[in-house]
Design a protein around this motif. Structure first.
Motif, PDB file in Angstrom:
ATOM      1  N   LYS A  98       0.840  -1.193   0.000  1.00  0.00           N
ATOM      2  CA  LYS A  98       0.000   0.000   0.000  1.00  0.00           C
ATOM      3  C   LYS A  98       0.881   1.250   0.000  1.00  0.00           C
ATOM      4  CE  LYS A  98      -4.366  -1.611   0.870  1.00  0.00           C
ATOM      5  NZ  LYS A  98      -5.660  -1.072   0.414  1.00  0.00           N
ATOM      6  N   PHE A  99       0.304   2.372  -0.384  1.00  0.00           N
ATOM      7  CA  PHE A  99       1.049   3.626  -0.405  1.00  0.00           C
ATOM      8  C   PHE A  99       1.202   4.196   0.999  1.00  0.00           C
ATOM      9  CE2 PHE A  99      -0.514   3.411  -4.782  1.00  0.00           C
ATOM     10  CZ  PHE A  99       0.639   3.733  -5.484  1.00  0.00           C
ATOM     11  N   ASP A 100       2.402   4.708   1.280  1.00  0.00           N
ATOM     12  CA  ASP A 100       2.666   5.361   2.565  1.00  0.00           C
ATOM     13  C   ASP A 100       2.212   6.820   2.545  1.00  0.00           C
ATOM     14  OD1 ASP A 100       4.159   3.125   3.804  1.00  0.00           O
ATOM     15  OD2 ASP A 100       5.607   3.553   2.211  1.00  0.00           O
ATOM     16  N   TYR A 101       2.246   7.424   1.370  1.00  0.00           N
ATOM     17  CA  TYR A 101       1.942   8.854   1.242  1.00  0.00           C
ATOM     18  C   TYR A 101       1.198   9.081  -0.063  1.00  0.00           C
ATOM     19  CZ  TYR A 101       2.823  13.922   0.833  1.00  0.00           C
ATOM     20  OH  TYR A 101       2.689  15.283   0.706  1.00  0.00           O
ATOM     21  N   ILE A 102       0.072   9.804   0.010  1.00  0.00           N
ATOM     22  CA  ILE A 102      -0.725  10.120  -1.175  1.00  0.00           C
ATOM     23  C   ILE A 102      -1.123  11.587  -1.117  1.00  0.00           C
ATOM     24  CG2 ILE A 102      -2.840   9.644  -2.466  1.00  0.00           C
ATOM     25  CD1 ILE A 102      -2.830   6.820  -1.219  1.00  0.00           C
ATOM     26  N   ASN A 103      -0.879  12.303  -2.210  1.00  0.00           N
ATOM     27  CA  ASN A 103      -1.255  13.712  -2.253  1.00  0.00           C
ATOM     28  C   ASN A 103      -1.597  14.094  -3.690  1.00  0.00           C
ATOM     29  OD1 ASN A 103      -1.737  16.349  -1.346  1.00  0.00           O
ATOM     30  ND2 ASN A 103       0.081  16.329  -0.031  1.00  0.00           N
TER      31      ASN A 103
END
Length: 251
Positions: A98-103
């Motif tokens: 899974k992604f640790d950071y999404i922006n």
């Protein structure tokens, strides 16, 4: 750090360049069937289509495996981002990563059927501030997903339920090529699926289009037109040269 990006008008490539690291074009990775990536940090940069993840990018993400300590994703959008961050947070890569950071970053609008491209340059100072904040987050390895409002989620859900994504023949059935075409072949070089070939010096479209609009926006003679475009104005990120969007799809 490795950055995997998809860009047809330069917005995502511009962001990818600001992030640093080594860049890899997603269309070229798909063509070369490269789906395993290892590094300390890995990032994905892509545009929002239809208020969410482009099906083309989503299928790629479902195929890839990553070995990294920090995995992040940045989505660029024009008018409205929809629930792209929420959609990404639910998505797992092939190895269940899974992604640790999404922006997300608001850029200039580049959909010719939605907006007039005339004057579509975006707020460069605001863009740069957004990028700088994201770069700072990534350097600190911040783990967070940008929150989408209920309205954003509702609009994306409604859109996905009522909208049939243009794949396969894509927008090519709605394209025309006028006599300004010089047969330069730029449209063939920016097409992410190799869907365009030159026949008798003019572009010929097959049925593997993902509706990215790269051929429309990058034609130097403005010879390719969509029958529902708002105007004949075109857009490319002012910091990116056309040649930087050329893809090396051999075959």
């Amino acid at each position: 750090m490795k950055i995997l990006y998809f860009s047809s008008t330069g917005n995502c490539l511009y962001v990818a360049k600001q992030l640093g690291g080594k860049r890899f074009s997603i269309p070229e990775l798909i063509f070369e069937e490269k789906f395993y990536f290892a590094d300390d940090m890995i990032g994905i940069v892509f545009p929002v289509y239809g208020l969410c993840i482009p099906p083309y990018v989503e299928e790629f993400l479902k195929k890839i495996e990553t070995k990294c300590d920090y995995l992040f994703a940045i989505a660029t959008y024009g008018f409205f981002s929809g629930a792209v961050c929420s959609e990404l947070s639910k998505l797992a890569l092939k190895n269940d990563r899974k992604f640790d950071y999404i922006n997300k970053i608001k850029m200039a609008e580049n959909c010719v059927t939605f907006a007039d491209m005339k004057g579509q340059i975006g707020d460069s100072q605001k863009q740069q501030r957004q990028i700088q904040r994201i770069v700072a987050d990534i350097k600190k390895r911040v783990c967070v997903t940008h929150k989408d409002s209920f309205f954003h989620k509702f609009m994306t859900a409604h859109h996905k339920q009522n909208y049939e994504y243009s794949t396969g023949i894509g927008i090519t059935s709605k394209l025309t090529v006028n006599n300004k075409c010089a047969g330069c072949g730029i449209c063939t070089k920016v097409c992410p699926t190799g869907n365009i070939t030159l026949k008798n010096g003019k572009p010929s479209f097959a049925q593997n289009c993902i509706s990215c609009g790269g051929c429309l926006q990058n034609c130097p003679k403005n010879a390719i037109h969509h029958n529902q475009e708002k105007s004949d104005a075109r857009y490319r990120n002012p910091h990116i040269k056309t040649e930087e969007l050329f893809l090396h799809l051999i075959g």
